[in-house]
Design an enzyme around this catalytic site. Structure first.
Site, PDB file in Angstrom:
ATOM      1  N   ASP A 117       0.786  -1.076  -0.061  1.00 43.06           N
ATOM      2  CA  ASP A 117      -0.080   0.151  -0.156  1.00 43.06           C
ATOM      3  C   ASP A 117       0.788   1.328  -0.196  1.00 43.06           C
ATOM      4  OD1 ASP A 117      -1.189  -0.965   3.184  1.00 43.06           O
ATOM      5  OD2 ASP A 117       0.814  -0.517   2.394  1.00 43.06           O
ATOM      6  N   LYS A 147      -4.524   3.555  -1.131  1.00 42.84           N
ATOM      7  CA  LYS A 147      -5.361   4.890  -1.757  1.00 42.84           C
ATOM      8  C   LYS A 147      -4.571   5.384  -3.047  1.00 42.84           C
ATOM      9  CE  LYS A 147      -7.378   6.312   2.337  1.00 42.84           C
ATOM     10  NZ  LYS A 147      -6.772   7.345   3.416  1.00 42.84           N
ATOM     11  N   MET A 200      -0.958   8.893  12.972  1.00 36.74           N
ATOM     12  CA  MET A 200      -1.994   9.226  12.203  1.00 36.74           C
ATOM     13  C   MET A 200      -2.538  10.466  12.840  1.00 36.74           C
ATOM     14  SD  MET A 200      -3.519   5.586  11.432  1.00 36.74           S
ATOM     15  CE  MET A 200      -3.065   4.898  13.033  1.00 36.74           C
TER      16      MET A 200
HETATM   17  N1  SAH Z   1       3.043   0.374  10.726  1.00 35.43           N
HETATM   18  C1  SAH Z   1       3.455   1.912  10.487  1.00 35.43           C
HETATM   19  C2  SAH Z   1       2.346   3.029  10.928  1.00 35.43           C
HETATM   20  C3  SAH Z   1       1.119   2.976  10.164  1.00 35.43           C
HETATM   21  S1  SAH Z   1      -0.080   4.259  10.575  1.00 35.43           S
HETATM   22  C4  SAH Z   1       4.791   2.339  11.201  1.00 35.43           C
HETATM   23  O1  SAH Z   1       4.986   1.344  11.885  1.00 35.43           O
HETATM   24  O2  SAH Z   1       5.481   3.365  11.122  1.00 35.43           O
HETATM   25  C5  SAH Z   1       0.420   5.503   9.459  1.00 35.43           C
HETATM   26  C6  SAH Z   1       1.201   6.509  10.159  1.00 35.43           C
HETATM   27  O3  SAH Z   1       2.578   6.419  10.377  1.00 35.43           O
HETATM   28  C7  SAH Z   1       0.974   7.922   9.589  1.00 35.43           C
HETATM   29  O4  SAH Z   1      -0.297   8.583   9.764  1.00 35.43           O
HETATM   30  C8  SAH Z   1       2.223   8.842  10.317  1.00 35.43           C
HETATM   31  O5  SAH Z   1       1.833   9.236  11.488  1.00 35.43           O
HETATM   32  C9  SAH Z   1       3.256   7.528  10.357  1.00 35.43           C
HETATM   33  N2  SAH Z   1       4.189   7.249   9.405  1.00 35.43           N
HETATM   34  C10 SAH Z   1       4.597   6.523   8.719  1.00 35.43           C
HETATM   35  N3  SAH Z   1       5.561   6.727   7.873  1.00 35.43           N
HETATM   36  C11 SAH Z   1       5.975   7.970   8.132  1.00 35.43           C
HETATM   37  C12 SAH Z   1       7.046   8.702   7.712  1.00 35.43           C
HETATM   38  N4  SAH Z   1       7.757   8.361   6.733  1.00 35.43           N
HETATM   39  N5  SAH Z   1       7.176   9.986   8.387  1.00 35.43           N
HETATM   40  C13 SAH Z   1       6.351  10.355   9.138  1.00 35.43           C
HETATM   41  N6  SAH Z   1       5.163   9.731   9.702  1.00 35.43           N
HETATM   42  C14 SAH Z   1       4.869   8.302   9.193  1.00 35.43           C
END
Ligand code: SAH
Length: 512
Positions: A39, A61, A176
């Site tokens: 995704d 999306k 998020m």
């Molecule tokens: N499983 C992922 C989180 C998924 S939820 C993890 O462990 O990182 C999606 C959220 O992750 C986004 O809304 C944001 O808050 C964060 N996120 C993921 N990649 C990011 C990045 N490169 N920079 C900042 N926030 C990030």
């Protein structure tokens, strides 16, 4: 009755963004996968690791379209396991941190499909770190709390205990949290969080697009709005944010940070150019434009390889020629000594490097990888080798190459046979979605490493985004660009990756 699953599903963490921040295990699985389900947050460049023929399914999306509903993804994974031996479900960060990976795991368990979780580096920790903020620090923060900002204000079914979060010690990290940032922070303050607590937001952490702001909690929403930061971003709240003043300056801004560079490449080619550009901070969009396929006349190729031990000279006109020649050579012969004592010529350093990997040193190689230079080198060294007249030569090259080498050597009375080792054809798939992204989001620079990448890029019918500069690896490639009315802004003097990258850095140096 349940259908017997054919294979296994790996729920794999893709890391926070930088494609180099995936695990060795994730990398191996991507190379081996029959099918990858991914995704939006998983860096699409990771898909370049997949072998050709690997099925890739996007479930995130995409410009306006909704993501595939979770139940459908669960069912899809079960279906993939019925059809494939190795399915990788690639997710951003860690699959079990707000990634709904556990729901997918449960669905697989219920369907009797074997699966394995491959943890990844979560943005919860990586995003603060990338901005110089440690989530713990002796004497300042001995614990950190990670929560979702998605559920916060006013949601009746929210499982978050705002009171507890507002009053917990240590560092708070919100994922998020951008769409409801202002309300969430207000709620936390109302529940007892000190408005002056240091805080930061880090967007697109660990990628070339990374940006961050810092402000006390009560001013953070305004600062974020002013800077124009949005999702995906991580919010960090706590005294540790102040440490960035000491730790962030050590994180050097890299010269190509914030630049999106398109690499037009063949899928098989080693992505050394991409890696070199990423090291300089660029976001690389790998756009496969050509694919290496067997030559039209495979019998001729096979016959030429079988006869190759009988020549005085072997002449290689490209790294791919070396690769394909030796693949075929070892299909026929077992021992490199079967090649005999022929002298070897390479068109340039890249081709020579490919030969060296096979333990073969070159006798002739021009510094500039151009056919004319190769001929000039033959002329310069004529005395050393006793000239080329009546000497037998096997010229290993691509079906579409120029015939300068052949013609010029024949003119000098050499006896030249051709060994057409491969052909290049346009890449018709968009396996990584790179083509779509280039058209939708544009780029700062596009690189061309050969004339055929130019021809194939043009054949794809994509118009170059405005403001997008063009970099060419050398004069021949530049001449081809000009044939299409394109003017290279950057041209490498030497036909190799490190000089090419240096020319690109020079090309952008005026902006600093
Ligand atoms: N499983 C992922 C989180 C998924 S939820 C993890 O462990 O990182 C999606 C959220 O992750 C986004 O809304 C944001 O808050 C964060 N996120 C993921 N990649 C990011 C990045 N490169 N920079 C900042 N926030 C990030």
């Amino acid at each position: 009755m349940k259908e017997e699953s054919k294979g296994k599903v790996y729920l794999v963490g893709g890391g926070p963004g930088d494609p180099e921040l995936i695990t060795v295990k994730a990398q191996r699985l991507l190379k081996q996968a029959d099918c990858v389900v991914y995704d939006a947050l998983a860096d699409a460049a990771l898909l370049n690791l997949c072998r050709s023929g690997c099925e890739t399914i996007y479930v995130g999306k995409r410009s306006g379209n909704h993501a595939m509903p979770q139940e459908q993804i669960n069912a899809l994974l079960v279906d993939c396991a019925l059809r494939h031996t190795c399915t990788v479900r690639l997710k951003g960060g860690d699959p079990f941190v707000f990634g709904r990976g556990s729901e997918e795991g449960m669905a697989l368990a219920q369907a009797g499909v074997p699966f394995e979780v491959v943890p990844g580096i979560s943005s919860a920790i990586a995003a603060p770190a990338a901005a110089g903020i440690p989530v713990t620090h002796r004497g300042i923060s001995s614990q950190f709390t990670v929560f979702t900002g998605h559920e916060m204000p006013g949601k009746a079914e929210s499982s978050l205990d705002i009171q507890a979060i507002a009053n917990v010690r240590g560092t708070r990290i919100v994922l998020m949290g951008m769409s409801r940032l202002r309300e969430s922070l207000q709620q936390l303050i109302a529940a007892g969080l000190s408005p002056s607590t240091p805080a930061a937001v880090v967007q697109w952490a660990t990628t070339s697009r990374q940006r961050s702001v810092q402000a006390p909690v009560c001013e953070l929403a305004d600062a974020v709005e002013k800077a124009g930061l949005s999702s995906p971003a991580v919010v960090v709240i706590g005294e540790v944010v102040n440490l960035a003043a000491e730790l962030a300056p050590a994180i050097q801004p890299r010269p190509l940070a914030g630049k999106r560079v398109v690499v037009t490449r063949t899928r098989e080619q080693a992505s050394s150019l991409s890696t070199a550009l990423q090291e300089q901070g660029a976001e690389v969009l790998e756009l496969p434009t050509i694919r290496i396929v067997p030559p039209t006349d495979r019998n001729d190729f096979a016959a030429a390889v079988v006869d190759s031990p009988h020549y005085d000279w072997l002449i290689f006109s490209s790294p791919n020629g070396v690769i394909k020649f030796f693949e075929a050579f070892y299909a026929v012969y077992e021992d490199i000594r079967e090649l005999g004592g022929a002298r070897i010529a390479a068109v340039g350093p890249g081709t020579a490097a490919e030969l060296k990997k096979r333990g073969l040193m070159v006798d002739i190689m021009p510094q500039k990888a151009v056919a004319e230079e190769l001929i000039a080198e033959f002329d310069r060294k004529a005395d050393e080798f006793g000239g080329v007249a009546n000497v037998t030569m096997l010229w290993v090259h691509s079906e579409k190459g120029r015939d300068v080498v052949y013609k010029e050597l024949m003119k000098r009375q050499a006896i030249v046979d051709e060994c057409v080792a491969y052909n290049t054809v346009p890449e018709t798939e968009d396996p990584t979605g790179a083509r779509g992204r280039l058209m939708a989001e544009g780029a700062d620079l596009i690189t061309f490493t050969s004339s055929s990448t130019v021809h194939h890029f043009m054949a794809m019918g994509i118009s170059l985004p405005s403001e997008c500069r063009i970099a060419s690896i050398g004069p021949v490639t530049s001449a081809t660009l000009r044939e299409y009315g394109l003017v290279p802004h950057i041209e490498s003097q030497k036909h190799n990756i490190s000089d090419f990258v240096n020319s690109i850095l020079d090309g952008f140096a005026d902006e600093h």
